[in-house]
Each structure stands twice: as C-alpha cells, then as structure tokens.
Design an enzyme around this catalytic site. Structure first.
Site, PDB file in Angstrom:
ATOM      1  N   PHE A  53       0.887  -1.109   0.049  1.00 29.58           N
ATOM      2  CA  PHE A  53       0.036   0.067   0.024  1.00 29.58           C
ATOM      3  C   PHE A  53       0.966   1.305   0.122  1.00 29.58           C
ATOM      4  CE2 PHE A  53       0.529  -1.227   4.308  1.00 29.58           C
ATOM      5  CZ  PHE A  53       0.996  -0.194   5.092  1.00 29.58           C
ATOM      6  N   ASP A  54       2.248   1.023   0.166  1.00 37.33           N
ATOM      7  CA  ASP A  54       2.971   2.351   0.028  1.00 37.33           C
ATOM      8  C   ASP A  54       4.351   1.910  -0.403  1.00 37.33           C
ATOM      9  OD1 ASP A  54       4.101   4.771   0.173  1.00 37.33           O
ATOM     10  OD2 ASP A  54       4.320   4.846   2.393  1.00 37.33           O
ATOM     11  N   ILE A  73       8.521   4.148  13.017  1.00 39.96           N
ATOM     12  CA  ILE A  73       8.041   3.455  14.097  1.00 39.96           C
ATOM     13  C   ILE A  73       9.352   2.716  14.658  1.00 39.96           C
ATOM     14  CG2 ILE A  73       5.958   3.036  12.769  1.00 39.96           C
ATOM     15  CD1 ILE A  73       6.985   0.370  11.354  1.00 39.96           C
ATOM     16  N   TYR A  99       2.181  -0.006  14.733  1.00 40.46           N
ATOM     17  CA  TYR A  99       1.042   0.798  15.121  1.00 40.46           C
ATOM     18  C   TYR A  99       0.242   0.447  16.050  1.00 40.46           C
ATOM     19  CZ  TYR A  99       2.806   3.502  11.105  1.00 40.46           C
ATOM     20  OH  TYR A  99       3.585   4.097  10.154  1.00 40.46           O
ATOM     21  N   PHE A 116       7.969  -5.192   5.554  1.00 41.20           N
ATOM     22  CA  PHE A 116       8.635  -4.240   4.774  1.00 41.20           C
ATOM     23  C   PHE A 116       9.721  -4.648   4.134  1.00 41.20           C
ATOM     24  CE2 PHE A 116       7.065  -1.340   8.154  1.00 41.20           C
ATOM     25  CZ  PHE A 116       6.840  -0.156   7.455  1.00 41.20           C
TER      26      PHE A 116
END
Length: 535
Positions: A53-54, A73, A99, A116
């Site tokens: 999504f990114d 984070i 998160y 990631f």
C-alpha cells in the site's frame, strides 16, 4: 542488539520484541549506522495478509530520516540499525513495534503485522561535536586512514559558510591553511576539524554561541551584525594537515613537520648529527645558516654547538625529516656561539636532518673505552663549570654517573656469566671516577642553590670513601646554607681531623662559628621579645 535465527522460515530474530529480518542482498561494508545518523532508504510495505500500500520506489525518491530519534516506527529504528550500506532485507514487524492496538486507519488496521522490503541506500554519520547540540557534524564523505589532527597542527581546508537564509558569509574554494590553536572564522571550525580524517567532507550545523564570536577580519561589519542572530551551516573538507610538535610541552619550542622522515630512530645526546638549517627573525632576516646538500653541517647533540632550542627540536626528528621550528621565548639558554641571540624572540628555523650516528652502545665497548667516555664527560663538565655554565656542567656530570652505573651493571653481569669482575686497578679507577663525578656535580648544585641535592651527592661519595675531605667540606657548606649547623659542625670537625692544616676548612670553621653566634643572638632576641610581651 540481540540477533538470533528463526529456523522455521529463515528469518533472523532481532532484539527481544519479535522483530524478524531476512537478508535478500548483502551490504558492501562492515559498518552499520548508529542512533543520530541520517539514513536514506527505499522501501515497500504491505500488511501481512494483504498487498502493498506504500512504496518509495514508486516515487523514485529515497526516504530520509534520523535513526533512533523516534521519527519512524520502533521496528524501523531497531531493524535498520542492523543493516549495512547497499543491503536489502525483508522485515516482519509485529504490532508492538509498529502501530499497536490502534493502527493507522484507514490503511493499517489495529494489531497489524507489517512486512517491509527495505534497502539501505546510504547513511551519513551525524555527531554532536560540542556535546550540547551547539555543533552538529554530518559526514558526507568518509576520510582516509584513522588519524585526525592534534590541537596544535596546521590544517588545509576548503569550506563554504552560509547563514540560515543561504547567504554565503565566507568561503575558500582554493584551500585555506590555519593553525588549530588560533582557529579560523569561528570556534566550530577548529573543534570539528580535530574530529576529521584526511579527505573527509562534512556539513556543520553551528549555533550562534559557536559562530560569530571568533570571526576574522575577512567578514565585514555588516555581516557580523547579521550573523549575531544567525546560526551557520558550513560545508568543509579536510584536504591535509601538518603535524606540530610541542617539543618541551610548554609551547616555547614548536616544530612543524614539513616532510616526514624515515624509520623510528631519533638522535640523542652525544649523537653525531648532519643537518642543513637556516635561522631567521620574524621579518625574514637571516641570522644564521649552516650546511648544504653537498656538505651538511656536522655537530654533536647537546654539546651547545648550536642554538639550544633548535638542538632540542632536532633530537625529536627522524632521518630525512624536514621541519619548521619556532622558538617563542627568550628564556631558552644559549651557548657562547649563539650568545648574540639572547635578546631575540621569536626565532624561526627551517631544518632538514640529513643523517645521524648515535654513540656506540655502552655494552659494545671494552672497559677502557667506557672509562674514556666517562672521563670525557667529566672534562667537558669541568670546562662548562669554569665558564659559569653550572646547569650544563651538572648535566655532563650526571651523564658521567649514568655511564658509571652502566659500567657497574655490565661488570656485575660478567661476574654471573663469565666469572669475571673488576681487577684491583679497575676498581680503583672506577671508584675514583664515580667519586669525582658526584663531587663535581655537588659543586654545581651548590652554585645553583640546590643544597639538599648537593648534600645527597656528597653523602654518596662518603659511602664510597668515608675519609674524603672534599665531600665533608662541600656537605658542610650545603648544611650551613640550610641552617643545619650541628651537622655542618660535625662534618668540619671530621674533615679537620683528617687534614688539620687545610686552610679552606679553617676558614669554613670560622664562618660556621660566626653563623652560630648570630643564630644564638637571634634566638636570644626572639626570647627577650616574647618575655616583654608577657610582662
């Protein structure tokens, strides 16, 4: 940082909070960033059970942040600290390092594990030079080797200094040379350069307190007013530097190395030394010149044949070294050949050490050669004593004593190894030389006012020869100078018993009696004053 292997899926476990890492492309160095460093990464991110999504790769611009400053984070701070430049890895970051229970709606639901794909493009070490945030240094190009300049060294730098608005305040594209002792532009320059390696480039972020106060004349008054409320940004490159050695540790003799010598050996006292040098005043006037490439100047170190300050500097040099020597004090003692310089300071010398030969090691010569070396130092000391150069004479006698102790040590070793010792004649010769050395040095110490040391040296003579009249005489004089009159009287009585007709002893005895009489009168006066005050 704890790193362990999770064999079930080939992930490495990092830390203790569940962060997992799998390397898919090795890095190109052994170094990893530390908290405070500025890092650039490319990344793509997805939910564990969903699609990407990114991605910074879609934007074609690396993402930049400071590591360990909570700008990202916790899983990123912890994971990227384990990466090397050029490394690419997959990180599985649990909710507690991402998160958490809240998530980041609408893209990241509560309690989400994130995947990631991260590549560490580059990173720039950032250091707090001042320790209080006043000078922050970001290394933009690593330097060579490991050495950094010392406090007194002269550095060559290229730099551009700007204010916060981007206005250029000062710059030197061609390179500027300055001493770190004196600094240039502002205190931040010197502080930062002392942390840099040759060829290193850095950006300095300088607060006002480390900026304006030491600016040089090349900055206009208008600029100074503007800078008084402005922080600075300085881009700087350390091109090279010249080492400066404080020869005596008191900033009186400073040696700047212009060309490094070879090997590690240096001349010492007594070395036969070949040099070329030119001595100048500050205005460039040549006052002395010795030697040439074809015929170097030869002299013996510590024999007062050249200026003492230059001599001391040369004894720190290596063969082939070239240096500039600055002598800033008139307190350096000079020999007779340099007497005309006594009132001149500072002096500048350009010197090259061509070669030197140290004295033959003491253990490589036979007994008689050693005795000749000791005798030479004694004779040299006598000449200096007669010339009134008591400190230099004392050094000669002390060197003679050191040679004697080496002589004793070597002969004692022979007793063990070769069943050999001094013969009777050698014993007499060696003991006489040692006694003479101590006595002559004691005479120097009396002249220099070092009375306790003089009495100690005389006592050493009396340990070897309890009937030595000279030792008793000089020790009595030392005792008298320290008002130890009872000991002085005892030594004079012993000496007169050995040599009743000695005129010098009788004069010293009368001097002692006068001193004792004055001392008694002084004590009586003090007692009388005390009584009168009581009554």
């Amino acid at each position: 940082m704890v790193i362990s292997c999770d064999k079930s899926d080939s992930f490495l476990r990092i830390g203790t909070k569940g962060l997992l890492k799998k390397i898919i492309h090795e890095g190109i160095s052994w170094q990893t960033p530390i908290p405070g460093d500025q890092v650039e990464v490319h990344y793509s991110v997805s939910l564990e059970d969903g699609g990407y999504f990114d991605s910074s790769r879609d934007k074609e611009t690396p993402f930049t942040f400071k590591l360990g400053q909570k700008e990202v984070i916790e899983g990123w701070d912890e994971g990227i600290a384990s990466m090397r430049k050029g490394e690419r890895a997959i990180f599985k970051i649990p909710p507690q390092l991402a998160y958490g229970e809240i998530g980041s709606p609408p893209l990241i639901p509560p309690n989400s594990t994130l995947i990631f794909d991260v590549e560490l493009v580059s990173w720039y070490p950032i250091r707090d030079i001042s320790g209080n945030g006043g000078i922050i240094k970001k290394i933009t190009r690593e330097g060579q080797g490991w050495a950094t300049p010392n406090n007194a060294d002269e550095v060559l730098v290229k730099y551009v200094a700007k204010d916060e608005s981007g206005n250029i305040i000062s710059k030197s594209d061609q390179g500027l040379e300055f001493s770190l002792t004196n600094g240039h532009l502002c205190p931040a320059m010197s502080k930062a350069v002392k942390t840099m390696r040759k060829g290193e480039k850095a950006e300095l972020y300088v607060k006002v307190s480390y900026g304006l106060s030491h600016c040089r004349n090349e900055i206009s008054t208008m600029d100074e007013v503007k800078l008084s409320t402005s922080n600075l940004i300085i881009c700087i490159e350390l091109v090279s530097w010249k080492s400066v050695v404080d020869v005596m540790g008191d900033n009186i003799i400073l040696k700047k190395i212009m060309k490094t010598g070879e090997g590690f050996d240096r001349p010492n006292e007594g070395s036969l030394t070949k040099v070329i040098y030119i001595g100048k005043l500050e205005d460039g006037t040549i006052i002395d010149k010795k030697g040439s490439d074809e015929v170097p100047y030869e002299y013996i170190c510590a024999e007062e044949q050249i200026h003492e300050g230059l001599d001391r500097a040369i004894m720190t040099m290596r063969k082939g070294e070239e240096a500039s020597v600055k002598i800033t004090s008139e307190s350096i003692s000079h020999g007779s050949k340099a007497g005309e310089w006594i009132s001149i300071a500072p002096l500048l010398f350009e010197v090259k050490l061509i070669d030197f030969i140290k004295e033959k090691p003491f253990w490589k010569v036979d007994f008689q050669e050693r005795m000749k070396a000791c005798e030479k130092n004694k004779l040299d000391g006598n000449i200096l004593f007669k010339a009134g150069k008591f400190q230099l004479a004392s050094r000669k006698y002390e060197k003679e004593c050191n040679l004697y102790h080496k002589l004793i040590y070597l002969e004692a070793s022979k007793i063990v190894e070769y069943k050999h010792s001094f013969n009777d004649e050698e014993k007499i010769q060696a003991n006489y030389l040692q006694s003479s050395c101590y006595l002559n040095n004691a005479a120097c110490k009396l002249k220099m006012g070092e009375y306790p040391e003089a009495s100690r040296l005389c006592s050493k003579v009396l340990e070897l020869d309890s009937f030595n009249v000279k030792a008793l005489f000089r020790r009595s004089e030392a005792y008298m100078r320290t008002s130890d009159l009872e000991k002085a009287e005892e030594d004079i009585k012993r000496a007169l018993a050995l040599d009743p007709n000695n005129k010098d002893l009788k004069i010293k005895q009368r001097e002692l009696k006068d001193k004792q009489k004055k001392y008694v009168q002084h004590e009586a006066q003090i007692f009388s004053t005390m009584i009168s005050r009581v009554s």
